[in-house]
Design an enzyme around this catalytic site. Structure first.
Site, short mmCIF file in Angstrom:
data_model
loop_
_atom_site.label_atom_id
_atom_site.label_comp_id
_atom_site.label_asym_id
_atom_site.label_seq_id
_atom_site.Cartn_x
_atom_site.Cartn_y
_atom_site.Cartn_z
N ASP A 23 0.90 -0.91 0.04
CA ASP A 23 -0.07 -0.05 0.02
C ASP A 23 0.77 1.17 0.14
O ASP A 23 2.30 1.14 0.11
CB ASP A 23 -0.90 0.01 1.20
N SER A 24 0.41 2.35 0.03
CA SER A 24 1.11 3.60 -0.29
C SER A 24 1.66 3.96 1.12
O SER A 24 2.63 4.70 1.46
CB SER A 24 0.14 4.98 -0.51
N TYR B 185 -0.89 8.41 -2.65
CA TYR B 185 -1.11 7.93 -3.85
C TYR B 185 -2.35 8.66 -4.66
O TYR B 185 -2.42 9.03 -5.89
CB TYR B 185 -1.13 6.36 -4.18
N GLY B 186 -3.37 8.93 -3.72
CA GLY B 186 -4.68 9.33 -4.29
C GLY B 186 -4.75 10.52 -4.85
O GLY B 186 -5.85 10.71 -5.56
N CYS C 29 -4.44 -1.50 -1.80
CA CYS C 29 -4.49 -0.07 -2.21
C CYS C 29 -5.65 -0.05 -3.33
O CYS C 29 -5.49 -0.42 -4.39
CB CYS C 29 -3.17 0.52 -2.61
N ASN C 30 -6.68 0.71 -2.92
CA ASN C 30 -7.95 0.85 -3.75
C ASN C 30 -7.30 1.74 -5.12
O ASN C 30 -7.61 1.63 -6.36
CB ASN C 30 -8.89 1.43 -3.38
N THR C 31 -6.33 2.52 -4.89
CA THR C 31 -6.02 3.67 -5.85
C THR C 31 -5.25 2.90 -6.91
O THR C 31 -5.18 2.87 -7.99
CB THR C 31 -5.21 4.80 -5.28
N GLU D 214 -2.58 9.33 8.47
CA GLU D 214 -1.28 9.30 8.34
C GLU D 214 -0.54 10.00 9.51
O GLU D 214 0.65 9.64 10.01
CB GLU D 214 -0.51 9.18 7.13
N CYS E 40 -11.16 2.96 0.46
CA CYS E 40 -9.68 3.11 0.59
C CYS E 40 -9.20 2.26 1.75
O CYS E 40 -9.98 2.34 2.56
CB CYS E 40 -9.72 4.61 1.01
N THR E 41 -8.14 1.71 1.80
CA THR E 41 -7.69 0.83 2.70
C THR E 41 -7.29 1.33 4.12
O THR E 41 -7.13 0.94 5.15
CB THR E 41 -6.69 -0.05 2.37
N HIS E 42 -7.14 2.94 3.84
CA HIS E 42 -6.83 3.67 5.14
C HIS E 42 -8.09 4.00 5.78
O HIS E 42 -7.97 3.91 7.12
CB HIS E 42 -6.27 5.34 4.65
#
Ligand code: DGL
Length: 266
Positions: free
Chosen positions: A7-8, A39-40, A70-72, A158, A191-193
């Site tokens: 992931d990012s 990334y998004g 990561c969805n992006t 983050e 979004c995985t966040h």
């Protein structure tokens, strides 16, 4: 069995946890590209370049599968990642996300009007990966799909602001227009966040069902890989790579330490 996950940043940790629940004896290599986050907000070409670099970095580990957590990256770079990985199976998160929404909708009669709200990064929304796929499965008259880009949520997560007033106000801004019209529906964490702030999202959409694709992904990966190969007596290890290790918030470090304690080798 060795599975690479990237992931990012720390979003993919929510996916890793779901994978370890399904395949606890597999070994994992987790790569968080924290030096290049987010990334998004980047262009598809930039996301593709960074995602392929992550895949190339993980490839020498001799993986049995790569999970793009990561969805992006899953929305704009899946083909390029597959090409880079050759014969190694590559799993993205968009397909299980769509599956999870379809399953959640089974709780309502088909004739009932149930809106679907997709919350994701700007790049994911722009790619229309969810919008297109969901609309191809769902009846538009009773299952309208709304898509909302939430570009400033990832930097807040983050930063460790997972229960900050600014976060709550920001989510309220993003979901406000749909919430003003609908009391209930299905909201997809695209979004995985966002599973890190699931409680905050639920608080702003109290009557809505929140869907996290990680469980559907865990199910898909364990069904498609030969789970027997991952059998063992002790939990498998996790190797951690962060391109900027100093950028991790305290709650993510705590999570990583918890995962370390439940792994048998470091
Ligand atoms: N966690 C990622 C996703 O699922 C990317 C977030 C970002 O770097 O913007 O889209």
């Amino acid at each position: 069995m060795k599975i690479g996950v990237f992931d990012s940043g720390i979003g993919g940790l929510t996916v890793l946890a779901a994978l370890r629940e399904r395949l606890p004896h597999a070994e994992y290599v987790y790569l968080g590209d924290t030096a290049n986050l987010p990334y998004g907000t980047k262009s598809p070409a930039q996301v593709t370049r960074l995602s392929v670099a992550c895949a190339e970095r993980l490839k020498p580990y001799g993986l049995d599968a790569l999970v793009v957590a990561c969805n992006t990256a899953s929305s704009v770079a899946l083909e390029a990642i597959r090409e880079a990985m050759g014969t190694v199976p590559v799993f993205g998160v968009v397909e299980p996300g769509v599956q999870a929404v379809v399953e959640a909708l089974e709780a309502w009669p088909a004739s009932e009007y149930v809106p679907i709200l997709v919350l994701a990064t700007r790049a994911t929304i722009k790619s229309a990966s969810y919008g297109k796929s969901l609309r191809s499965f769902l009846e538009p008259a009773t299952r309208p799909v709304f898509e909302q880009a939430c570009p400033i949520l990832v930097p807040m997560i983050e930063e460790g602001w997972i229960n900050h007033q600014v976060l709550h106000d920001t989510i309220s801004e993003y979901v406000g227009p749909v919430r003003a019209v609908y009391l209930t529906g299905v909201v997809l964490l695209g979004c995985t966040h966002y599973p890190w702030i699931e409680a905050a999202i639920q608080a702003q959409l109290p009557g809505w069902k929140v869907v996290n694709s990680a469980f559907a992904l865990g199910r898909l990966v364990s069904a498609q890989l030969n789970a027997d190969k991952a059998r063992g007596t002790a939990p498998g290890s996790v190797e951690w790579i962060f391109t900027d290790p100093d950028a991790l918030p305290a709650f993510a470090c705590q999570f990583i330490n918890g995962q370390r304690r439940s792994a048998h080798v470091e």
